[in-house]
Scaffold this active site. Structure first.
Site, PDB file in Angstrom:
ATOM      1  N   SER A 119       0.856  -1.195   0.000  1.00 29.64           N
ATOM      2  CA  SER A 119       0.000   0.000   0.000  1.00 29.64           C
ATOM      3  C   SER A 119       0.890   1.242   0.000  1.00 29.64           C
ATOM      4  CB  SER A 119      -0.934  -0.009   1.203  1.00 29.64           C
ATOM      5  OG  SER A 119      -1.947  -0.965   1.012  1.00 29.64           O
ATOM      6  N   HIS A 163       5.842   1.316   3.534  1.00 28.41           N
ATOM      7  CA  HIS A 163       6.661   1.720   4.684  1.00 28.41           C
ATOM      8  C   HIS A 163       7.146   0.562   5.546  1.00 28.41           C
ATOM      9  CE1 HIS A 163       5.381   5.672   3.539  1.00 28.41           C
ATOM     10  NE2 HIS A 163       6.050   6.237   4.515  1.00 28.41           N
ATOM     11  N   SER A 213       6.865  -5.876   1.847  1.00 34.08           N
ATOM     12  CA  SER A 213       5.804  -5.673   0.855  1.00 34.08           C
ATOM     13  C   SER A 213       6.349  -5.606  -0.573  1.00 34.08           C
ATOM     14  CB  SER A 213       5.017  -4.394   1.172  1.00 34.08           C
ATOM     15  OG  SER A 213       5.881  -3.290   1.267  1.00 34.08           O
ATOM     16  N   VAL A 241      -2.374   3.457   4.413  1.00 33.06           N
ATOM     17  CA  VAL A 241      -3.476   2.981   5.257  1.00 33.06           C
ATOM     18  C   VAL A 241      -3.474   1.444   5.348  1.00 33.06           C
ATOM     19  CG1 VAL A 241      -6.010   2.768   5.254  1.00 33.06           C
ATOM     20  CG2 VAL A 241      -4.925   5.014   4.964  1.00 33.06           C
ATOM     21  N   TYR A 274       6.321  -2.244  13.461  1.00 34.48           N
ATOM     22  CA  TYR A 274       7.758  -1.941  13.457  1.00 34.48           C
ATOM     23  C   TYR A 274       8.470  -3.220  13.021  1.00 34.48           C
ATOM     24  CZ  TYR A 274       6.970   2.432  16.013  1.00 34.48           C
ATOM     25  OH  TYR A 274       6.572   3.688  16.380  1.00 34.48           O
TER      26      TYR A 274
HETATM   27  P1  FDA Z   1       3.484  -1.536   3.201  1.00 32.38           P
HETATM   28  O1  FDA Z   1       2.778  -1.277   1.929  1.00 32.38           O
HETATM   29  O2  FDA Z   1       4.952  -1.758   3.137  1.00 32.38           O
HETATM   30  O3  FDA Z   1       2.763  -2.720   3.959  1.00 32.38           O
HETATM   31  C1  FDA Z   1       3.177  -3.185   5.224  1.00 32.38           C
HETATM   32  C2  FDA Z   1       2.655  -4.617   5.430  1.00 32.38           C
HETATM   33  O4  FDA Z   1       1.241  -4.647   5.310  1.00 32.38           O
HETATM   34  C3  FDA Z   1       3.171  -5.604   4.387  1.00 32.38           C
HETATM   35  O5  FDA Z   1       3.318  -6.868   4.984  1.00 32.38           O
HETATM   36  C4  FDA Z   1       2.069  -5.637   3.359  1.00 32.38           C
HETATM   37  O6  FDA Z   1       2.044  -6.809   2.582  1.00 32.38           O
HETATM   38  C5  FDA Z   1       0.822  -5.487   4.218  1.00 32.38           C
HETATM   39  N1  FDA Z   1      -0.228  -4.777   3.499  1.00 32.38           N
HETATM   40  C6  FDA Z   1      -0.156  -3.534   2.997  1.00 32.38           C
HETATM   41  N2  FDA Z   1      -1.307  -3.190   2.426  1.00 32.38           N
HETATM   42  C7  FDA Z   1      -2.143  -4.234   2.562  1.00 32.38           C
HETATM   43  C8  FDA Z   1      -3.476  -4.479   2.153  1.00 32.38           C
HETATM   44  N3  FDA Z   1      -4.171  -3.560   1.492  1.00 32.38           N
HETATM   45  N4  FDA Z   1      -4.035  -5.677   2.434  1.00 32.38           N
HETATM   46  C9  FDA Z   1      -3.330  -6.629   3.106  1.00 32.38           C
HETATM   47  N5  FDA Z   1      -2.057  -6.448   3.508  1.00 32.38           N
HETATM   48  C10 FDA Z   1      -1.468  -5.258   3.234  1.00 32.38           C
HETATM   49  N6  FDA Z   1       3.531   3.127  12.710  1.00 32.38           N
HETATM   50  C11 FDA Z   1       2.700   3.608  13.667  1.00 32.38           C
HETATM   51  O7  FDA Z   1       1.912   2.849  14.230  1.00 32.38           O
HETATM   52  N7  FDA Z   1       2.733   4.940  14.012  1.00 32.38           N
HETATM   53  C12 FDA Z   1       3.550   5.820  13.384  1.00 32.38           C
HETATM   54  O8  FDA Z   1       3.540   7.010  13.700  1.00 32.38           O
HETATM   55  C13 FDA Z   1       4.414   5.327  12.363  1.00 32.38           C
HETATM   56  N8  FDA Z   1       5.266   6.167  11.700  1.00 32.38           N
HETATM   57  C14 FDA Z   1       6.059   5.674  10.681  1.00 32.38           C
HETATM   58  C15 FDA Z   1       6.889   6.548   9.974  1.00 32.38           C
HETATM   59  C16 FDA Z   1       7.696   6.058   8.949  1.00 32.38           C
HETATM   60  C17 FDA Z   1       8.569   7.023   8.191  1.00 32.38           C
HETATM   61  C18 FDA Z   1       7.692   4.682   8.637  1.00 32.38           C
HETATM   62  C19 FDA Z   1       8.595   4.141   7.555  1.00 32.38           C
HETATM   63  C20 FDA Z   1       6.864   3.816   9.333  1.00 32.38           C
HETATM   64  C21 FDA Z   1       6.041   4.301  10.353  1.00 32.38           C
HETATM   65  N9  FDA Z   1       5.194   3.457  11.064  1.00 32.38           N
HETATM   66  C22 FDA Z   1       4.378   3.961  12.047  1.00 32.38           C
HETATM   67  C23 FDA Z   1       5.112   2.029  10.730  1.00 32.38           C
HETATM   68  C24 FDA Z   1       3.960   1.782   9.745  1.00 32.38           C
HETATM   69  O9  FDA Z   1       2.732   1.839  10.444  1.00 32.38           O
HETATM   70  C25 FDA Z   1       4.108   0.379   9.131  1.00 32.38           C
HETATM   71  O10 FDA Z   1       5.309   0.290   8.448  1.00 32.38           O
HETATM   72  C26 FDA Z   1       2.932   0.079   8.212  1.00 32.38           C
HETATM   73  O11 FDA Z   1       2.808  -1.306   8.038  1.00 32.38           O
HETATM   74  C27 FDA Z   1       3.105   0.759   6.882  1.00 32.38           C
HETATM   75  O12 FDA Z   1       2.004   0.571   6.062  1.00 32.38           O
HETATM   76  P2  FDA Z   1       2.205   0.765   4.493  1.00 32.38           P
HETATM   77  O13 FDA Z   1       0.935   0.437   3.836  1.00 32.38           O
HETATM   78  O14 FDA Z   1       2.842   2.075   4.231  1.00 32.38           O
HETATM   79  O15 FDA Z   1       3.331  -0.328   4.225  1.00 32.38           O
END
Ligand code: FDA
Length: 508
Positions: free
Chosen positions: A83, A86, A92, A155, A449
């Site tokens: 998504s 991060h 991912s 999200v 994390y």
């Molecule tokens: P990404 O796309 O990398 O997905 C993360 C995981 O979720 C993967 O295993 C992926 O396969 C799975 N996934 C993603 N989308 C999905 C979907 N639609 N359906 C099923 N599985 C799915 N956390 C927090 O709680 N509070 C905070 O303030 C912060 N701040 C923060 C800042 C920065 C700069 C970073 C890099 C990270 C954070 N985090 C955080 C951590 C963040 O919540 C965590 O990395 C999330 O999983 C990121 O979601 P993304 O969709 O961006 O990641």
């Protein structure tokens, strides 16, 4: 792989050849590398030797997601769901096995309805937190949503993994405000809360979406915040009794008014070019400056908080302040919509939960060690408040009744194995120092994390045993229910990654 995948994709959708080239990207496509890199948020996984997906699927409509699931399953390959990208260890979009990436960055619709109860929003999982905050703010300055403070976080991963931000003590975790969801299951079928059932709906609130299906969207309840909130920062050097401040913080921050969130950042001197450990406190109070100053003078005189240290502003401005914009009147909320492509740094994170206050000599040892390490830090996030009133099995996220959470952090500028060894070594040093003072049997970790040091799974014959090692750290006793849900909804373990929930072994 590409030919077979495309054939299948065309069979199960009505996509035209013209659209297909934008939706299913082979490595030879000119869009392949820019698309892959656009959401790589950790430079460690943006090198020429990083394993790349065979195909990237960039769906535009739900049926493309369904086809991606059906066709990847038919080819018996691994599908990585991304998504916002991060994930701290890149799960991912990186794998040692052959894999495809499902990139949800086009799924960014957000519908805010202030007339639905106290306000709600449907948000697609490829939207960012910043976009969600902005769309709420467009309609109301006193409605908000309790989630992470970094606006580019996606999200999809954030919400399914738990989610917290600077209102965690007042309103709890992000998942505590999720009331419905849509998901594509391992058979390519779309469900909402009613048709997926309460077990699966429980699992995708804290258990991570990636083990159970592709979450398309979440419906969330909004919260209301005062028109004026207050932020403040207090920075202290060791000579200015930083240690006393951190010691007392442990007693006050998790127990004070739930409307007050005070985060402490401890960082090694090199990060800020000073000679001692840097101690920074950053806080949000859901109310006026006079109130928080008098509260702190009574409960936390070591802070020395004065009214001139405080800034009153709207809730949306507090997010800009948290993004390090000092003069928030000069920054427009539109900055929350920026997605910052290619802004990745080299980094590694680990997490811990503290259940009992450290003594001054123990903190002193931590400060002394930190002073010798390069670019290393600890972020202390207070718990308490709303987190104490919710049962640990209410959602899949189990770490509720804790004093505070630690994020161990290291970020460095240069590529290469030597730098990586040095800096990750520093991080592991602070992690080892903290061993006696944090949760035990098992030592807990926060799924969001992501930390592959705590165990990985190749989903071979002993997949359950391997899964239990990291699974108990992330989910405690909730691991057992997560395994039962996984076994029921995805018995073939199609939705798997290096740290996904395993299915139950046949003999159990
Ligand atoms: P990404 O796309 O990398 O997905 C993360 C995981 O979720 C993967 O295993 C992926 O396969 C799975 N996934 C993603 N989308 C999905 C979907 N639609 N359906 C099923 N599985 C799915 N956390 C927090 O709680 N509070 C905070 O303030 C912060 N701040 C923060 C800042 C920065 C700069 C970073 C890099 C990270 C954070 N985090 C955080 C951590 C963040 O919540 C965590 O990395 C999330 O999983 C990121 O979601 P993304 O969709 O961006 O990641």
């Amino acid at each position: 792989i590409y030919e077979d995948f495309v054939q299948c994709f065309k069979n199960v959708t009505t996509i035209t050849d013209n659209d297909l080239s934008d939706v299913v990207l082979p490595r030879t496509s000119v869009s392949f590398t820019p698309t892959l890199r656009a959401y790589i948020r950790n430079a460690r996984f943006n090198t020429s030797s990083t394993p790349k997906p065979s195909i990237i699927i960039v769906p535009r409509v739900d049926s493309h997601v369904q086809a991606a699931v059906i066709c990847t399953k038919t080819l018996n390959l691994q599908l990585k769901i991304r998504s916002g990208g991060h994930d701290y260890d890149g799960l991912s979009y990186v794998s040692a096995v052959t894999f495809l990436v499902l990139d949800l960055s086009n799924f960014r619709n957000i519908t805010v309805d202030l007339n639905d109860g106290g306000g709600s929003a449907w948000v697609q999982t490829g939207a960012t937190l910043g976009e969600l905050y902005y769309r709420i703010w467009e309609k109301s300055e006193v409605h908000a949503f309790p989630a992470g403070v970094c606006p580019t976080v996606g999200v999809g991963g954030h919400v399914s993994g738990g989610g917290y931000g600077h209102m965690i003590r007042k309103f709890g975790l992000t998942i505590d405000h999720v009331v419905d969801a849509t998901i594509v299951d391992a058979n390519g079928q779309i469900h909402d809360r009613k048709s997926m059932g309460e077990d699966l709906f429980w699992a995708i609130r804290g258990g991570g979406g990636g083990s159970f299906g592709v979450v398309l969207a979440f419906k969330v309840k909004l919260v209301t915040v005062p028109k004026t909130v207050t932020v403040f920062r207090v920075d202290k050097s060791v000579d200015e009794n930083a240690l006393d401040m951190v010691y007392k913080w442990q007693f006050v921050a998790p127990r004070t008014d739930p409307g007050l969130f005070m985060r402490v950042l401890l960082s090694s001197p090199t990060q800020n070019k000073t000679s001692t450990v840097n101690t920074k406190l950053r806080a949000l109070y859901l109310g006026k400056a006079d109130d928080v100053v008098s509260k702190m003078n009574e409960e936390f005189p070591e802070l020395g908080l004065k009214k001139e240290d405080c800034k009153e502003m709207t809730w949306i401005q507090s997010l800009l302040w948290w993004m390090n914009h000092v003069d928030v009147d000069k920054v427009k909320p539109e900055i929350l919509l920026e997605r910052e492509p290619d802004s990745a740094k080299f980094l590694k994170r680990k997490s811990d939960y503290v259940e009992k206050e450290m003594t001054k000599p123990e903190l002193n040892r931590l400060f002394q060690k930190l002073a010798t390490l390069d670019r290393t830090g600890l972020v202390l996030n207070p718990y308490g408040g709303s987190l104490n009133v919710t049962a640990v099995n209410a959602t899949a996220f189990p770490h509720r009744h804790k004093l505070y959470k630690i994020q161990h952090s290291v970020t460095w500028p240069d590529a290469g194995p030597e730098a990586e060894r040095l800096y990750i070594g520093n991080l592991r040093t602070t992690y080892n120092i903290m061993t006696p003072f944090v949760s035990k049997n098992p030592r807990s970790s926060y799924l969001n994390y992501r930390d592959i040091d705590i165990g990985v799974n190749d989903h071979g014959a002993d997949s359950y045993r391997k899964g239990e090692i990291y699974g108990r750290k992330y989910f405690g006793e909730n691991f057992d229910r997560l395994v039962r849900v996984k076994t029921a909804v995805d018995p073939d373990n199609f939705f798997r990654n290096e740290q996904s929930i395993p299915t139950l072994p046949l003999n159990r």
